[in-house]
Design a protein around this motif. Structure first.
Motif, PDB file in Angstrom:
ATOM      1  N   ASN A   1     -22.821 -23.598   3.461  1.00 55.52           N
ATOM      2  CA  ASN A   1     -24.095 -23.989   4.276  1.00 55.52           C
ATOM      3  C   ASN A   1     -24.083 -22.617   5.227  1.00 55.52           C
ATOM      4  O   ASN A   1     -23.767 -22.891   6.418  1.00 55.52           O
ATOM      5  CB  ASN A   1     -24.600 -25.423   4.847  1.00 55.52           C
ATOM      6  N   THR A   2     -24.480 -21.449   5.448  1.00 53.48           N
ATOM      7  CA  THR A   2     -24.067 -20.238   5.642  1.00 53.48           C
ATOM      8  C   THR A   2     -25.978 -19.538   5.823  1.00 53.48           C
ATOM      9  O   THR A   2     -26.728 -19.831   4.457  1.00 53.48           O
ATOM     10  CB  THR A   2     -23.247 -19.471   4.935  1.00 53.48           C
ATOM     11  N   ASN A   3     -26.353 -19.358   6.938  1.00 54.44           N
ATOM     12  CA  ASN A   3     -27.667 -18.576   7.249  1.00 54.44           C
ATOM     13  C   ASN A   3     -27.425 -17.176   6.958  1.00 54.44           C
ATOM     14  O   ASN A   3     -25.770 -16.373   7.573  1.00 54.44           O
ATOM     15  CB  ASN A   3     -28.001 -19.048   8.626  1.00 54.44           C
ATOM     16  N   ASP A   4     -28.108 -16.357   7.476  1.00 58.32           N
ATOM     17  CA  ASP A   4     -28.094 -15.117   7.368  1.00 58.32           C
ATOM     18  C   ASP A   4     -28.050 -14.191   8.495  1.00 58.32           C
ATOM     19  O   ASP A   4     -26.787 -14.045   9.179  1.00 58.32           O
ATOM     20  CB  ASP A   4     -29.633 -14.785   7.120  1.00 58.32           C
ATOM     21  N   LEU A   5     -28.332 -15.433   9.732  1.00 61.85           N
ATOM     22  CA  LEU A   5     -26.934 -14.401  11.469  1.00 61.85           C
ATOM     23  C   LEU A   5     -25.687 -14.816  10.747  1.00 61.85           C
ATOM     24  O   LEU A   5     -24.949 -13.632  11.632  1.00 61.85           O
ATOM     25  CB  LEU A   5     -27.558 -15.406  12.326  1.00 61.85           C
ATOM     26  N   HIS A   6     -25.635 -16.412  10.748  1.00 54.00           N
ATOM     27  CA  HIS A   6     -24.117 -15.983  10.577  1.00 54.00           C
ATOM     28  C   HIS A   6     -23.507 -15.077   9.272  1.00 54.00           C
ATOM     29  O   HIS A   6     -22.297 -13.830   9.707  1.00 54.00           O
ATOM     30  CB  HIS A   6     -23.586 -17.328   9.842  1.00 54.00           C
ATOM     31  N   ILE A   7     -23.578 -14.836   8.082  1.00 52.15           N
ATOM     32  CA  ILE A   7     -23.283 -14.322   7.277  1.00 52.15           C
ATOM     33  C   ILE A   7     -23.747 -12.861   7.650  1.00 52.15           C
ATOM     34  O   ILE A   7     -21.814 -11.753   7.037  1.00 52.15           O
ATOM     35  CB  ILE A   7     -23.809 -14.654   5.560  1.00 52.15           C
ATOM     36  N   SER A   8     -23.945 -12.222   7.765  1.00 50.86           N
ATOM     37  CA  SER A   8     -24.485 -10.748   8.987  1.00 50.86           C
ATOM     38  C   SER A   8     -23.302 -10.500   9.505  1.00 50.86           C
ATOM     39  O   SER A   8     -22.582  -9.377   9.952  1.00 50.86           O
ATOM     40  CB  SER A   8     -25.652 -10.869   9.291  1.00 50.86           C
ATOM     41  N   TRP A   9     -22.808 -11.266  10.923  1.00 44.71           N
ATOM     42  CA  TRP A   9     -21.980 -11.371  12.031  1.00 44.71           C
ATOM     43  C   TRP A   9     -20.505 -11.372  11.217  1.00 44.71           C
ATOM     44  O   TRP A   9     -19.493 -10.288  11.104  1.00 44.71           O
ATOM     45  CB  TRP A   9     -21.669 -12.471  12.491  1.00 44.71           C
ATOM     46  N   ILE A  10     -20.247 -11.919  10.103  1.00 42.65           N
ATOM     47  CA  ILE A  10     -19.192 -12.058   9.181  1.00 42.65           C
ATOM     48  C   ILE A  10     -19.029 -10.544   8.833  1.00 42.65           C
ATOM     49  O   ILE A  10     -17.834 -10.411   8.279  1.00 42.65           O
ATOM     50  CB  ILE A  10     -19.140 -13.013   8.348  1.00 42.65           C
ATOM     51  N   GLN A  11     -20.036 -10.344   7.322  1.00 42.29           N
ATOM     52  CA  GLN A  11     -20.077  -8.630   6.971  1.00 42.29           C
ATOM     53  C   GLN A  11     -19.763  -7.695   8.119  1.00 42.29           C
ATOM     54  O   GLN A  11     -18.697  -6.399   8.008  1.00 42.29           O
ATOM     55  CB  GLN A  11     -21.621  -8.943   6.477  1.00 42.29           C
ATOM     56  N   ASN A  12     -20.005  -7.953   9.586  1.00 45.87           N
ATOM     57  CA  ASN A  12     -19.647  -6.790  10.374  1.00 45.87           C
ATOM     58  C   ASN A  12     -18.430  -7.024  11.060  1.00 45.87           C
ATOM     59  O   ASN A  12     -17.868  -6.127  11.013  1.00 45.87           O
ATOM     60  CB  ASN A  12     -20.666  -7.334  11.625  1.00 45.87           C
ATOM     61  N   ASP A  13     -18.141  -8.582  11.417  1.00 54.96           N
ATOM     62  CA  ASP A  13     -16.673  -8.614  12.142  1.00 54.96           C
ATOM     63  C   ASP A  13     -15.145  -7.963  10.421  1.00 54.96           C
ATOM     64  O   ASP A  13     -14.689  -6.944  11.197  1.00 54.96           O
ATOM     65  CB  ASP A  13     -16.705 -10.158  12.312  1.00 54.96           C
ATOM     66  N   TRP A  14     -16.076  -8.546   9.721  1.00 51.78           N
ATOM     67  CA  TRP A  14     -14.513  -8.324   8.102  1.00 51.78           C
ATOM     68  C   TRP A  14     -14.571  -6.705   8.564  1.00 51.78           C
ATOM     69  O   TRP A  14     -13.431  -5.699   7.455  1.00 51.78           O
ATOM     70  CB  TRP A  14     -14.802  -9.112   7.703  1.00 51.78           C
TER      71      TRP A  14
ATOM     72  N   ASP B   1     -29.468 -12.905  23.008  1.00 48.70           N
ATOM     73  CA  ASP B   1     -28.528 -13.851  23.736  1.00 48.70           C
ATOM     74  C   ASP B   1     -28.861 -15.454  22.853  1.00 48.70           C
ATOM     75  O   ASP B   1     -27.684 -16.252  22.466  1.00 48.70           O
ATOM     76  CB  ASP B   1     -29.324 -14.885  24.845  1.00 48.70           C
ATOM     77  N   LEU B   2     -29.644 -15.599  21.784  1.00 49.95           N
ATOM     78  CA  LEU B   2     -29.905 -16.282  20.884  1.00 49.95           C
ATOM     79  C   LEU B   2     -29.024 -16.085  19.929  1.00 49.95           C
ATOM     80  O   LEU B   2     -27.832 -17.092  18.999  1.00 49.95           O
ATOM     81  CB  LEU B   2     -31.321 -16.715  20.420  1.00 49.95           C
ATOM     82  N   VAL B   3     -28.954 -14.836  19.437  1.00 46.35           N
ATOM     83  CA  VAL B   3     -27.808 -14.496  18.473  1.00 46.35           C
ATOM     84  C   VAL B   3     -26.478 -15.329  18.540  1.00 46.35           C
ATOM     85  O   VAL B   3     -25.610 -14.740  18.585  1.00 46.35           O
ATOM     86  CB  VAL B   3     -28.195 -12.825  17.408  1.00 46.35           C
ATOM     87  N   PHE B   4     -26.356 -14.270  19.997  1.00 45.54           N
ATOM     88  CA  PHE B   4     -24.798 -14.163  20.546  1.00 45.54           C
ATOM     89  C   PHE B   4     -24.740 -15.895  20.139  1.00 45.54           C
ATOM     90  O   PHE B   4     -23.392 -16.428  20.103  1.00 45.54           O
ATOM     91  CB  PHE B   4     -24.686 -14.172  21.740  1.00 45.54           C
ATOM     92  N   ALA B   5     -25.341 -16.629  20.991  1.00 48.25           N
ATOM     93  CA  ALA B   5     -25.892 -18.610  20.926  1.00 48.25           C
ATOM     94  C   ALA B   5     -24.874 -19.288  19.505  1.00 48.25           C
ATOM     95  O   ALA B   5     -24.168 -19.336  19.557  1.00 48.25           O
ATOM     96  CB  ALA B   5     -26.404 -18.461  21.834  1.00 48.25           C
ATOM     97  N   TRP B   6     -25.873 -17.840  18.456  1.00 50.77           N
ATOM     98  CA  TRP B   6     -26.145 -18.822  17.251  1.00 50.77           C
ATOM     99  C   TRP B   6     -24.744 -18.193  15.974  1.00 50.77           C
ATOM    100  O   TRP B   6     -23.763 -19.363  16.033  1.00 50.77           O
ATOM    101  CB  TRP B   6     -27.012 -18.183  16.581  1.00 50.77           C
TER     102      TRP B   6
END
Length: 203
Positions: free
Chosen positions: A104-117, A68-73
């Motif tokens: 200013n990018t954190n690990d969760l965000h960049i991981s989401w971008i890598q997976n999404d793209w 839930d936190l990862v989704f919200a984040w």
């Protein structure tokens, strides 16, 4: 004369919904953002605590499950319009400027971008830049001036020959203090593809 261009990432290339994470956290019962939470966020964004430590903080404090936190984040992250990528590729191919990304990018965000793209698109985007600086990898964050001093020093850049684009006024103000030329872009009314039409780039 501008020789170097430093780009922010969110709301310059990728679209953001900056209220989305707050709305999703509110659904999970977190309706107020405390100083302690902001401190954890800044620590995480600078890579000073791990993703697990960041998630544990929210779980211990609010009993929010990891998923839930990862989704919200990651709710803040939206699409990457193709016309912006096309513009960047053309700019990189022209070899007119040295190009840098500073986010200013954190690990969760960049991981989401890598997976999404997908990694192919992500790598192609990353390779458009001479250096690709993410705050959690270099342990600095905007608007602290040391992050700009780091980029200038690491790449032997003259501040007066350097142009920085960011949608956050605080960040462009900090860069401007060091003599860097800036564009505080408004995502609702302006687009990075119009960069070279700006007066600063007039030959």
């Amino acid at each position: 004369m501008i020789k170097n261009i430093i780009f922010d990432f969110g709301d310059v290339f990728i679209n953001l919904d900056k209220e989305a994470t707050y709305k999703e956290l509110a659904k999970l019962g977190v309706t107020e953002i405390s100083e302690e939470m902001m401190h954890q966020y800044f620590q995480y964004e600078m890579g000073l605590i791990s993703t697990n430590e960041f998630i544990e903080f929210f779980f211990n404090k609010f009993k929010i499950p990891k998923e839930d936190l990862v989704f919200a984040w990651n709710a803040i992250l939206l699409d990457f319009p193709k016309h912006r990528f096309d513009f960047l590729k053309e700019l990189a191919k022209s070899n007119q400027y040295r190009l840098f990304l500073l986010s200013n990018t954190n690990d969760l965000h960049i991981s989401w971008i890598q997976n999404d793209w997908g990694m192919e698109l992500y790598s192609e985007f990353k390779n458009c830049f001479e250096q690709f600086y993410l705050s959690h990898e270099i342990n600095f964050r905007k608007p602290n001036t040391d992050i700009f001093e780091f980029v200038l020093s690491e790449n032997n850049l003259q501040a007066s020959e350097t142009y920085f684009i960011d949608d956050t006024r605080e960040n462009t103000n900090a860069a401007q203090q060091l003599g860097i030329q800036v564009w505080n872009n408004c995502p609702q009314t302006e687009d990075i593809v119009d960069l070279l039409k700006r007066k600063e780039f007039a030959k």
